[in-house]
Write a protein that holds these residues in place. Sequence first.
Motif, PDB file in Angstrom:
ATOM      1  N   HIS A   1       6.456  14.712  37.999  1.00  0.00           N
ATOM      2  CA  HIS A   1       5.233  15.218  38.627  1.00  0.00           C
ATOM      3  C   HIS A   1       4.875  14.293  39.791  1.00  0.00           C
ATOM      4  O   HIS A   1       5.256  13.124  39.816  1.00  0.00           O
TER       5      HIS A   1
ATOM      6  N   ASP B   1       4.501  20.205  41.396  1.00  0.00           N
ATOM      7  CA  ASP B   1       3.245  20.362  40.668  1.00  0.00           C
ATOM      8  C   ASP B   1       3.563  21.001  39.314  1.00  0.00           C
ATOM      9  O   ASP B   1       4.724  21.313  39.002  1.00  0.00           O
TER      10      ASP B   1
ATOM     11  N   PHE C   1       1.482  17.541  27.915  1.00  0.00           N
ATOM     12  CA  PHE C   1       1.349  19.005  27.963  1.00  0.00           C
ATOM     13  C   PHE C   1       2.405  19.621  28.884  1.00  0.00           C
ATOM     14  O   PHE C   1       2.824  20.761  28.685  1.00  0.00           O
ATOM     15  N   MET C   2       2.849  18.872  29.884  1.00  0.00           N
ATOM     16  CA  MET C   2       3.873  19.385  30.809  1.00  0.00           C
ATOM     17  C   MET C   2       5.236  19.433  30.112  1.00  0.00           C
ATOM     18  O   MET C   2       5.999  20.399  30.274  1.00  0.00           O
TER      19      MET C   2
ATOM     20  N   TYR D   1      -6.029  26.883  31.362  1.00  0.00           N
ATOM     21  CA  TYR D   1      -5.350  26.013  32.323  1.00  0.00           C
ATOM     22  C   TYR D   1      -4.142  25.424  31.598  1.00  0.00           C
ATOM     23  O   TYR D   1      -4.190  25.183  30.386  1.00  0.00           O
TER      24      TYR D   1
ATOM     25  N   ASN E   1      -3.192  22.578  31.537  1.00  0.00           N
ATOM     26  CA  ASN E   1      -3.573  21.262  30.968  1.00  0.00           C
ATOM     27  C   ASN E   1      -4.262  21.470  29.621  1.00  0.00           C
ATOM     28  O   ASN E   1      -5.446  21.164  29.433  1.00  0.00           O
TER      29      ASN E   1
ATOM     30  N   THR F   1      -2.362  27.620  36.457  1.00  0.00           N
ATOM     31  CA  THR F   1      -2.356  26.245  36.959  1.00  0.00           C
ATOM     32  C   THR F   1      -3.326  26.208  38.139  1.00  0.00           C
ATOM     33  O   THR F   1      -3.871  27.260  38.539  1.00  0.00           O
ATOM     34  N   SER F   2      -3.490  25.038  38.724  1.00  0.00           N
ATOM     35  CA  SER F   2      -4.399  24.956  39.873  1.00  0.00           C
ATOM     36  C   SER F   2      -3.859  25.784  41.040  1.00  0.00           C
ATOM     37  O   SER F   2      -4.599  26.203  41.911  1.00  0.00           O
TER      38      SER F   2
ATOM     39  N   HIS G   1     -10.244  13.118  38.525  1.00  0.00           N
ATOM     40  CA  HIS G   1     -10.846  13.932  39.601  1.00  0.00           C
ATOM     41  C   HIS G   1     -12.349  14.119  39.453  1.00  0.00           C
ATOM     42  O   HIS G   1     -13.074  14.149  40.441  1.00  0.00           O
TER      43      HIS G   1
ATOM     44  N   GLU H   1      -9.851  20.221  40.637  1.00  0.00           N
ATOM     45  CA  GLU H   1     -10.489  19.544  39.492  1.00  0.00           C
ATOM     46  C   GLU H   1     -11.619  18.613  39.947  1.00  0.00           C
ATOM     47  O   GLU H   1     -12.321  18.038  39.115  1.00  0.00           O
TER      48      GLU H   1
ATOM     49  N   SER I   1      -3.452  22.856  44.762  1.00  0.00           N
ATOM     50  CA  SER I   1      -2.686  22.056  43.798  1.00  0.00           C
ATOM     51  C   SER I   1      -2.053  20.864  44.521  1.00  0.00           C
ATOM     52  O   SER I   1      -2.080  20.786  45.760  1.00  0.00           O
ATOM     53  N   THR I   2      -1.443  19.980  43.762  1.00  0.00           N
ATOM     54  CA  THR I   2      -0.839  18.789  44.378  1.00  0.00           C
ATOM     55  C   THR I   2       0.205  19.191  45.430  1.00  0.00           C
ATOM     56  O   THR I   2       0.162  18.691  46.554  1.00  0.00           O
TER      57      THR I   2
HETATM   58  P1  13P Z   1      -1.088  20.267  39.530  1.00  0.00           P
HETATM   59  O1  13P Z   1      -0.964  21.543  38.829  1.00  0.00           O
HETATM   60  O2  13P Z   1      -1.709  20.394  40.886  1.00  0.00           O
HETATM   61  O3  13P Z   1       0.216  19.564  39.557  1.00  0.00           O
HETATM   62  O4  13P Z   1      -2.116  19.341  38.755  1.00  0.00           O
HETATM   63  C1  13P Z   1      -1.893  18.881  37.469  1.00  0.00           C
HETATM   64  C2  13P Z   1      -2.861  17.876  37.102  1.00  0.00           C
HETATM   65  O5  13P Z   1      -2.804  17.326  36.030  1.00  0.00           O
HETATM   66  C3  13P Z   1      -3.918  17.550  38.047  1.00  0.00           C
HETATM   67  O6  13P Z   1      -4.674  16.496  37.579  1.00  0.00           O
END
Ligand code: 13P
Length: 309
Positions: free
Chosen positions: A25, A41, A64-65, A113, A115, A129-130, A177, A202, A216-217
Amino acid sequence: MVAVDTIVDEIEALKQNRRAMILAHHYQEAEIQEIADSIGDSLELARVAQRFEGDVIAFCGVKFMAETAKVVNPTRVVVLPDLNAGCSLVDSCPAPAVHAYKKRNPDHVVVSYINTSVEVKAESDILCTSRNAVAVVNSIPASRHVLFLPDVNLGNWVKKQTGRENMTIWQGACIVHATFPGRRLAAARSEHPQAVVAAHPECPGDVLRQADFIGSTSAIIDWCAKQPQDEFIIMTESGVRYSLEKQSPGKKFYFVANENCNCSECPYMKMNTLEKLRDCLQTLQPRIELPPEIIERARIPLDRMLALK
Ligand code: 13P
Ligand code: SF4
Protein backbone atom coordinates in the motif's frame (compact mmCIF):
# COMPACT_ATOMS: atom_id res chain seq x y z
CA MET A 1 22.69 -5.30 12.00
CA VAL A 2 22.24 -6.88 8.56
CA ALA A 3 22.69 -4.43 5.65
CA VAL A 4 19.52 -3.40 3.78
CA ASP A 5 21.03 -4.69 0.50
CA THR A 6 21.46 -8.15 2.00
CA ILE A 7 17.85 -8.26 3.21
CA VAL A 8 16.65 -7.09 -0.20
CA ASP A 9 18.66 -9.89 -1.88
CA GLU A 10 17.19 -12.41 0.56
CA ILE A 11 13.67 -11.18 -0.19
CA GLU A 12 14.25 -11.38 -3.96
CA ALA A 13 15.52 -14.98 -3.65
CA LEU A 14 12.62 -16.01 -1.40
CA LYS A 15 10.16 -14.40 -3.79
CA GLN A 16 11.39 -16.63 -6.62
CA ASN A 17 11.46 -19.79 -4.49
CA ARG A 18 8.01 -19.19 -3.07
CA ARG A 19 6.42 -18.04 -6.37
CA ALA A 20 5.41 -15.02 -4.35
CA MET A 21 4.16 -11.54 -5.17
CA ILE A 22 4.76 -8.55 -2.88
CA LEU A 23 1.92 -6.03 -2.69
CA ALA A 24 2.47 -2.69 -0.97
CA HIS A 25 0.00 0.00 0.00
CA HIS A 26 1.09 3.61 -0.59
CA TYR A 27 1.53 4.12 3.17
CA GLN A 28 4.34 1.59 3.49
CA GLU A 29 7.94 2.65 4.14
CA ALA A 30 9.75 3.66 0.90
CA GLU A 31 12.15 0.68 1.14
CA ILE A 32 9.18 -1.71 1.06
CA GLN A 33 7.53 0.10 -1.85
CA GLU A 34 10.90 -0.10 -3.66
CA ILE A 35 10.83 -3.90 -3.62
CA ALA A 36 7.09 -4.39 -4.24
CA ASP A 37 5.69 -5.97 -7.41
CA SER A 38 2.67 -3.72 -7.19
CA ILE A 39 1.92 -0.53 -5.23
CA GLY A 40 -1.59 0.84 -4.99
CA ASP A 41 -4.61 1.99 -3.06
CA SER A 42 -6.88 -0.54 -1.38
CA LEU A 43 -9.06 -1.07 -4.47
CA GLU A 44 -6.16 -1.51 -6.88
CA LEU A 45 -4.43 -3.99 -4.57
CA ALA A 46 -7.62 -6.04 -4.18
CA ARG A 47 -7.87 -6.29 -7.97
CA VAL A 48 -4.21 -7.31 -8.35
CA ALA A 49 -4.60 -9.94 -5.60
CA GLN A 50 -7.69 -11.34 -7.34
CA ARG A 51 -5.75 -11.93 -10.60
CA PHE A 52 -2.62 -13.48 -9.01
CA GLU A 53 -1.78 -16.99 -10.22
CA GLY A 54 1.36 -17.75 -8.15
CA ASP A 55 1.44 -19.33 -4.68
CA VAL A 56 2.05 -16.64 -2.05
CA ILE A 57 0.84 -13.07 -1.63
CA ALA A 58 3.00 -11.09 0.83
CA PHE A 59 0.71 -8.20 1.69
CA CYS A 60 2.53 -5.13 2.98
CA GLY A 61 -0.38 -3.14 4.29
CA VAL A 62 -2.79 -3.66 7.17
CA LYS A 63 -4.73 -6.75 8.19
CA PHE A 64 -8.08 -5.88 6.58
CA MET A 65 -6.29 -5.51 3.22
CA ALA A 66 -4.59 -8.91 3.55
CA GLU A 67 -7.93 -10.47 4.55
CA THR A 68 -9.49 -8.95 1.43
CA ALA A 69 -6.76 -10.55 -0.70
CA LYS A 70 -7.53 -13.92 0.91
CA VAL A 71 -11.27 -13.52 0.26
CA VAL A 72 -10.83 -12.68 -3.44
CA ASN A 73 -8.18 -15.38 -3.99
CA PRO A 74 -8.69 -18.00 -1.25
CA THR A 75 -6.46 -20.77 -2.65
CA ARG A 76 -3.29 -18.63 -2.30
CA VAL A 77 -1.26 -18.34 0.87
CA VAL A 78 -1.54 -14.75 2.12
CA VAL A 79 1.04 -13.50 4.62
CA LEU A 80 1.23 -10.17 6.41
CA PRO A 81 4.63 -9.11 7.83
CA ASP A 82 3.05 -7.99 11.13
CA LEU A 83 -0.32 -9.38 12.19
CA ASN A 84 -0.78 -6.47 14.63
CA ALA A 85 -1.04 -4.04 11.71
CA GLY A 86 -4.67 -3.14 12.40
CA CYS A 87 -6.81 -0.08 11.70
CA SER A 88 -8.81 2.21 14.01
CA LEU A 89 -11.76 2.07 11.61
CA VAL A 90 -11.90 -1.73 11.91
CA ASP A 91 -11.80 -1.38 15.71
CA SER A 92 -14.66 1.14 15.66
CA CYS A 93 -17.10 -1.31 14.10
CA PRO A 94 -17.53 -4.75 15.74
CA ALA A 95 -19.47 -7.34 13.73
CA PRO A 96 -22.01 -8.07 16.55
CA ALA A 97 -22.99 -4.38 16.57
CA VAL A 98 -23.57 -4.44 12.80
CA HIS A 99 -25.55 -7.67 13.15
CA ALA A 100 -27.74 -6.10 15.85
CA TYR A 101 -28.33 -2.99 13.69
CA LYS A 102 -29.45 -5.22 10.80
CA LYS A 103 -31.89 -7.04 13.08
CA ARG A 104 -33.43 -3.70 14.09
CA ASN A 105 -33.41 -2.39 10.49
CA PRO A 106 -33.84 -5.37 8.15
CA ASP A 107 -34.71 -3.18 5.16
CA HIS A 108 -31.51 -1.08 5.26
CA VAL A 109 -28.77 -1.64 2.67
CA VAL A 110 -25.40 -2.05 4.42
CA VAL A 111 -22.56 -0.34 2.53
CA SER A 112 -19.25 -1.11 4.21
CA TYR A 113 -15.96 0.62 3.62
CA ILE A 114 -13.23 -1.91 2.87
CA ASN A 115 -11.58 -0.78 6.16
CA THR A 116 -13.65 -3.34 8.11
CA SER A 117 -13.06 -6.81 9.52
CA VAL A 118 -13.91 -9.78 7.34
CA GLU A 119 -16.77 -10.56 9.74
CA VAL A 120 -18.31 -7.12 9.08
CA LYS A 121 -17.82 -7.64 5.35
CA ALA A 122 -19.78 -10.89 5.71
CA GLU A 123 -22.67 -8.86 7.20
CA SER A 124 -22.62 -6.33 4.32
CA ASP A 125 -24.62 -5.95 1.12
CA ILE A 126 -21.87 -4.20 -0.82
CA LEU A 127 -18.38 -2.88 -0.08
CA CYS A 128 -16.68 0.31 -1.20
CA THR A 129 -13.30 2.01 -1.01
CA SER A 130 -12.48 5.71 -0.96
CA ARG A 131 -12.03 5.46 -4.74
CA ASN A 132 -15.51 4.18 -5.59
CA ALA A 133 -17.71 5.03 -2.54
CA VAL A 134 -19.79 7.61 -4.45
CA ALA A 135 -20.39 5.20 -7.36
CA VAL A 136 -21.28 2.38 -4.97
CA VAL A 137 -23.88 4.47 -3.10
CA ASN A 138 -25.25 5.77 -6.40
CA SER A 139 -25.71 2.15 -7.54
CA ILE A 140 -28.30 1.61 -4.78
CA PRO A 141 -31.90 2.56 -5.64
CA ALA A 142 -32.76 5.99 -4.18
CA SER A 143 -35.79 4.51 -2.40
CA ARG A 144 -33.60 2.28 -0.17
CA HIS A 145 -32.20 3.45 3.18
CA VAL A 146 -28.41 3.06 3.37
CA LEU A 147 -26.30 2.28 6.43
CA PHE A 148 -22.81 3.54 5.59
CA LEU A 149 -20.03 2.23 7.84
CA PRO A 150 -17.71 2.79 9.59
CA ASP A 151 -16.02 6.10 8.59
CA VAL A 152 -18.02 9.19 9.59
CA ASN A 153 -16.00 11.65 7.47
CA LEU A 154 -16.10 9.52 4.33
CA GLY A 155 -19.80 8.91 4.98
CA ASN A 156 -20.57 12.64 5.31
CA TRP A 157 -18.61 13.38 2.14
CA VAL A 158 -20.40 10.62 0.19
CA LYS A 159 -23.76 11.85 1.47
CA LYS A 160 -22.96 15.34 0.17
CA GLN A 161 -21.68 14.07 -3.19
CA THR A 162 -24.67 11.82 -3.80
CA GLY A 163 -27.29 14.17 -2.30
CA ARG A 164 -28.72 11.14 -0.55
CA GLU A 165 -31.02 11.92 2.38
CA ASN A 166 -31.87 8.41 3.60
CA MET A 167 -28.45 7.44 4.83
CA THR A 168 -27.33 6.52 8.37
CA ILE A 169 -23.63 6.98 9.02
CA TRP A 170 -21.58 5.00 11.55
CA GLN A 171 -19.41 7.14 13.83
CA GLY A 172 -15.99 5.52 13.31
CA ALA A 173 -12.87 7.51 12.45
CA CYS A 174 -9.29 7.09 11.29
CA ILE A 175 -6.76 8.07 13.95
CA VAL A 176 -4.55 9.63 11.27
CA HIS A 177 -6.92 11.53 8.96
CA ALA A 178 -9.66 12.49 11.42
CA THR A 179 -7.14 14.36 13.57
CA PHE A 180 -5.82 16.63 10.79
CA PRO A 181 -7.07 20.03 12.02
CA GLY A 182 -8.52 22.53 9.54
CA ARG A 183 -6.60 25.36 11.22
CA ARG A 184 -3.24 23.62 10.60
CA LEU A 185 -4.17 23.25 6.94
CA ALA A 186 -5.15 26.94 6.85
CA ALA A 187 -1.73 27.84 8.33
CA ALA A 188 0.02 25.64 5.73
CA ARG A 189 -1.94 27.39 2.96
CA SER A 190 -0.76 30.80 4.24
CA GLU A 191 2.80 29.54 4.40
CA HIS A 192 2.65 28.11 0.84
CA PRO A 193 0.25 30.42 -1.04
CA GLN A 194 1.13 28.86 -4.43
CA ALA A 195 0.23 25.35 -3.29
CA VAL A 196 -3.01 23.53 -4.11
CA VAL A 197 -4.54 21.04 -1.67
CA ALA A 198 -5.32 17.33 -2.16
CA ALA A 199 -7.09 15.45 0.65
CA HIS A 200 -8.23 11.92 1.44
CA PRO A 201 -12.00 11.74 2.17
CA GLU A 202 -11.32 10.31 5.67
CA CYS A 203 -10.31 13.88 6.67
CA PRO A 204 -12.79 16.01 8.64
CA GLY A 205 -15.20 18.40 6.90
CA ASP A 206 -13.20 21.55 7.74
CA VAL A 207 -10.19 20.03 5.92
CA LEU A 208 -12.23 18.76 2.95
CA ARG A 209 -13.87 22.18 2.50
CA GLN A 210 -10.40 23.67 1.89
CA ALA A 211 -9.33 20.98 -0.61
CA ASP A 212 -8.99 21.48 -4.36
CA PHE A 213 -9.17 17.72 -4.87
CA ILE A 214 -10.56 14.86 -2.76
CA GLY A 215 -9.76 11.23 -3.56
CA SER A 216 -8.14 7.92 -2.69
CA THR A 217 -4.38 7.66 -2.22
CA SER A 218 -3.78 6.66 -5.86
CA ALA A 219 -6.24 9.27 -7.11
CA ILE A 220 -4.31 11.98 -5.20
CA ILE A 221 -1.00 10.80 -6.70
CA ASP A 222 -2.45 10.76 -10.24
CA TRP A 223 -4.14 14.15 -9.79
CA CYS A 224 -0.93 15.85 -8.60
CA ALA A 225 0.96 14.47 -11.62
CA LYS A 226 -1.61 15.99 -14.01
CA GLN A 227 -1.80 19.47 -12.47
CA PRO A 228 0.17 22.39 -13.90
CA GLN A 229 1.06 23.60 -10.37
CA ASP A 230 4.41 22.77 -8.77
CA GLU A 231 3.44 22.85 -5.08
CA PHE A 232 0.92 20.70 -3.21
CA ILE A 233 -0.31 20.35 0.35
CA ILE A 234 -1.13 16.68 0.89
CA MET A 235 -3.72 15.75 3.51
CA THR A 236 -3.07 12.04 3.85
CA GLU A 237 -0.47 9.65 5.23
CA SER A 238 3.09 10.69 4.33
CA GLY A 239 3.99 7.32 2.74
CA VAL A 240 2.41 8.65 -0.48
CA ARG A 241 5.50 10.88 -0.87
CA TYR A 242 7.31 7.91 -2.49
CA SER A 243 4.93 7.67 -5.49
CA LEU A 244 4.23 11.43 -5.57
CA GLU A 245 7.92 12.18 -6.11
CA LYS A 246 8.31 9.32 -8.61
CA GLN A 247 5.34 10.39 -10.70
CA SER A 248 5.89 14.16 -10.33
CA PRO A 249 9.65 14.76 -10.29
CA GLY A 250 10.60 18.32 -9.37
CA LYS A 251 7.26 19.14 -7.72
CA LYS A 252 7.10 20.03 -4.01
CA PHE A 253 4.86 18.26 -1.50
CA TYR A 254 4.04 19.55 1.98
CA PHE A 255 2.45 17.40 4.69
CA VAL A 256 0.48 18.67 7.69
CA ALA A 257 0.90 17.07 11.11
CA ASN A 258 -2.20 15.74 12.83
CA GLU A 259 -3.14 16.16 16.49
CA ASN A 260 -2.89 12.47 17.34
CA CYS A 261 0.82 11.79 16.86
CA ASN A 262 1.85 15.27 15.67
CA CYS A 263 2.93 13.53 12.49
CA SER A 264 1.19 12.22 9.38
CA GLU A 265 2.06 8.53 9.72
CA CYS A 266 -0.22 5.56 10.30
CA PRO A 267 1.31 3.60 13.21
CA TYR A 268 -0.27 0.38 11.96
CA MET A 269 1.08 0.68 8.42
CA LYS A 270 4.53 1.42 9.78
CA MET A 271 4.63 -1.87 11.78
CA ASN A 272 5.79 -3.70 8.64
CA THR A 273 9.54 -3.69 8.04
CA LEU A 274 11.88 -5.22 5.45
CA GLU A 275 13.08 -7.72 8.08
CA LYS A 276 9.52 -8.82 8.88
CA LEU A 277 8.77 -9.09 5.15
CA ARG A 278 11.78 -11.38 4.68
CA ASP A 279 10.81 -13.48 7.70
CA CYS A 280 7.21 -13.95 6.59
CA LEU A 281 8.37 -15.10 3.14
CA GLN A 282 10.71 -17.53 4.85
CA THR A 283 8.28 -19.03 7.39
CA LEU A 284 4.97 -18.25 5.62
CA GLN A 285 3.84 -16.85 8.98
CA PRO A 286 1.92 -14.86 10.09
CA ARG A 287 -0.62 -16.18 7.63
CA ILE A 288 -4.22 -15.07 7.04
CA GLU A 289 -6.50 -18.03 7.82
CA LEU A 290 -10.25 -17.54 7.49
CA PRO A 291 -13.15 -19.97 7.93
CA PRO A 292 -14.52 -21.01 4.48
CA GLU A 293 -18.02 -19.91 5.52
CA ILE A 294 -16.79 -16.36 6.26
CA ILE A 295 -14.88 -16.23 2.96
CA GLU A 296 -18.01 -17.29 1.11
CA ARG A 297 -20.19 -14.64 2.77
CA ALA A 298 -17.63 -11.81 2.52
CA ARG A 299 -17.00 -12.62 -1.13
CA ILE A 300 -20.55 -11.66 -2.16
CA PRO A 301 -20.39 -7.91 -1.24
CA LEU A 302 -16.77 -7.77 -2.39
CA ASP A 303 -17.61 -9.21 -5.82
CA ARG A 304 -20.54 -6.77 -6.11
CA MET A 305 -18.10 -3.90 -5.61
CA LEU A 306 -15.47 -5.33 -7.96
CA ALA A 307 -18.10 -5.80 -10.66
CA LEU A 308 -18.73 -2.03 -10.70
CA LYS A 309 -16.42 -0.17 -13.11
P1 13P B 1 -7.08 4.02 0.07
O1 13P B 1 -8.25 3.22 -0.28
O2 13P B 1 -7.11 5.41 -0.49
O3 13P B 1 -5.83 3.30 -0.27
O4 13P B 1 -7.07 4.28 1.64
C1 13P B 1 -6.95 3.26 2.57
C2 13P B 1 -6.74 3.79 3.89
O5 13P B 1 -6.57 3.06 4.83
C3 13P B 1 -6.75 5.24 4.07
O6 13P B 1 -6.41 5.56 5.37
FE1 SF4 C 1 -6.73 2.66 9.17
FE2 SF4 C 1 -6.28 5.28 9.23
FE3 SF4 C 1 -4.23 3.62 9.15
FE4 SF4 C 1 -5.79 3.94 6.99
S1 SF4 C 1 -4.47 5.48 7.93
S2 SF4 C 1 -5.04 1.99 7.83
S3 SF4 C 1 -7.79 4.22 7.96
S4 SF4 C 1 -5.72 3.80 10.82
